[in-house]
Design an enzyme around this catalytic site. Structure first.
Site, PDB file in Angstrom:
ATOM      1  N   GLY A  18      29.044  35.871  83.269  1.00 57.06           N
ATOM      2  CA  GLY A  18      27.668  36.165  82.860  1.00 57.06           C
ATOM      3  C   GLY A  18      26.933  37.156  83.744  1.00 57.06           C
ATOM      4  N   ASN A  48      26.509  40.241  83.050  1.00 59.45           N
ATOM      5  CA  ASN A  48      25.655  41.025  82.136  1.00 59.45           C
ATOM      6  C   ASN A  48      24.410  40.228  81.737  1.00 59.45           C
ATOM      7  OD1 ASN A  48      26.660  43.809  81.300  1.00 59.45           O
ATOM      8  ND2 ASN A  48      28.555  42.599  81.206  1.00 59.45           N
ATOM      9  N   ILE A 105      35.096  34.771  67.889  1.00 58.93           N
ATOM     10  CA  ILE A 105      34.848  35.678  66.755  1.00 58.93           C
ATOM     11  C   ILE A 105      33.862  34.984  65.812  1.00 58.93           C
ATOM     12  CG2 ILE A 105      35.912  36.922  64.822  1.00 58.93           C
ATOM     13  CD1 ILE A 105      36.935  37.876  67.562  1.00 58.93           C
ATOM     14  N   LEU A 106      32.806  35.699  65.442  1.00 58.89           N
ATOM     15  CA  LEU A 106      31.785  35.122  64.560  1.00 58.89           C
ATOM     16  C   LEU A 106      32.177  35.332  63.098  1.00 58.89           C
ATOM     17  CD1 LEU A 106      28.679  36.424  66.527  1.00 58.89           C
ATOM     18  CD2 LEU A 106      29.544  34.059  66.461  1.00 58.89           C
ATOM     19  N   ASN A 138      26.659  43.687  70.673  1.00 62.13           N
ATOM     20  CA  ASN A 138      27.736  43.264  71.575  1.00 62.13           C
ATOM     21  C   ASN A 138      27.992  44.371  72.583  1.00 62.13           C
ATOM     22  OD1 ASN A 138      30.147  41.806  72.468  1.00 62.13           O
ATOM     23  ND2 ASN A 138      31.327  43.367  71.382  1.00 62.13           N
ATOM     24  N   HIS A 159      31.037  46.049  74.730  1.00 59.20           N
ATOM     25  CA  HIS A 159      32.504  46.102  74.734  1.00 59.20           C
ATOM     26  C   HIS A 159      32.969  46.976  75.897  1.00 59.20           C
ATOM     27  CE1 HIS A 159      36.461  45.668  72.977  1.00 59.20           C
ATOM     28  NE2 HIS A 159      36.659  46.927  73.319  1.00 59.20           N
TER      29      HIS A 159
HETATM   30  C1  GAR Z   1      32.289  42.489  80.136  1.00 57.02           C
HETATM   31  O1  GAR Z   1      33.027  43.543  80.709  1.00 57.02           O
HETATM   32  C2  GAR Z   1      32.236  42.646  78.632  1.00 57.02           C
HETATM   33  O2  GAR Z   1      32.232  43.971  78.199  1.00 57.02           O
HETATM   34  C3  GAR Z   1      33.513  41.971  78.224  1.00 57.02           C
HETATM   35  O3  GAR Z   1      33.615  40.850  79.051  1.00 57.02           O
HETATM   36  C4  GAR Z   1      33.004  41.157  80.318  1.00 57.02           C
HETATM   37  C5  GAR Z   1      32.067  40.024  80.656  1.00 57.02           C
HETATM   38  O4  GAR Z   1      31.562  40.135  81.948  1.00 57.02           O
HETATM   39  N1  GAR Z   1      33.457  41.624  76.833  1.00 57.02           N
HETATM   40  C6  GAR Z   1      34.514  41.635  76.036  1.00 57.02           C
HETATM   41  O5  GAR Z   1      35.623  41.916  76.406  1.00 57.02           O
HETATM   42  C7  GAR Z   1      34.218  41.236  74.592  1.00 57.02           C
HETATM   43  N2  GAR Z   1      35.201  41.782  73.707  1.00 57.02           N
HETATM   44  P1  GAR Z   1      30.340  39.246  82.439  1.00 57.02           P
HETATM   45  O6  GAR Z   1      30.631  37.794  82.011  1.00 57.02           O
HETATM   46  O7  GAR Z   1      30.338  39.389  83.917  1.00 57.02           O
HETATM   47  O8  GAR Z   1      29.105  39.780  81.793  1.00 57.02           O
END
Ligand code: GAR
Length: 188
Positions: free
Chosen positions: A12, A14, A86-87, A101, A103
């Site tokens: 988390g 982000n 996946i939603l 989202n 990515h």
């Molecule tokens: C992020 O890099 C995000 O882009 C990726 O997971 C990471 C989560 O980091 N998401 C995916 O791969 C979704 N397809 P965080 O938990 O530190 O935010």
């Protein structure tokens, strides 16, 4: 005040960035009204630390319908921040234009089923890509197929590994995610 619901599956960082930028006034007139996790994860702790409502909806067969029940009707934006379930198409259609989202690659490259987290960075290195980056996009029923809102790239060097790419991508994500959220909330 716009209500943002953030969906997480992992550490988390982000989510933390979103909370911090709201507190700093960089995302205006908005609050994280709820954090939903599909598994036990540190993202839930971050919500707790900031006194933000949070709930665990365990992943599985009926996840999308269970999720639909906990999302308040007055939600302005659903933000997937490192969210791995996946939603279902019905959920995506009901919230059409209100789910985004992040990515960890330059979509449309390196998206789709199985392309998440380190899988993406491994694939980018294996393919000998000259650049990588991050994309914020609208969520539709096609996995990673919705319209891009913001994207930022950087050069992949000969020294890069999947681990260094993960770090670099995260830095780019912290930069573009708040900008993309502002853009969508303000219809820019
Ligand atoms: C992020 O890099 C995000 O882009 C990726 O997971 C990471 C989560 O980091 N998401 C995916 O791969 C979704 N397809 P965080 O938990 O530190 O935010």
């Amino acid at each position: 005040m716009k209500n943002i619901v953030v969906l997480v599956s992992g550490s988390g960082t982000n989510l933390q960035r979103i909370i911090d930028t709201i507190e700093a006034g960089e995302i205006e007139n908005a609050k994280v009204s709820l954090v939903v996790a599909d598994r036990k994860c540190y993202g839930l702790e971050r919500a707790k630390n900031h006194a933000i409502d949070h709930i665990l909806v365990p992943r599985g067969k009926n996840f999308s319908s269970e999720l639909a029940k906990v999302i308040p009707a007055d939600t302005d934006l659903i933000v997937l921040a490192g969210f791995l379930s996946i939603l279902k198409p019905e959920f995506c259609e009901n919230w059409n234009g209100k789910i985004i989202n992040i990515h960890p690659a330059l979509l449309p490259k390196f998206g789709g089923k199985g392309m998440w987290g380190m899988n993406v960075h491994n694939a980018v290195i294996e393919a000998g890509e000259k650049e990588s980056g991050a994309t914020v996009h609208f969520v539709t029923s096609g996995i990673d197929e919705g319209e891009a809102i913001l994207q930022k790239s950087f050069e992949v060097t000969a020294e890069d590994t999947p681990e260094t790419l993960a770090q670099k991508v995260h830095q780019v994500e912290y930069e573009i995610f708040p900008l993309a959220i502002n853009k969508v909330l303000q219809n820019k």
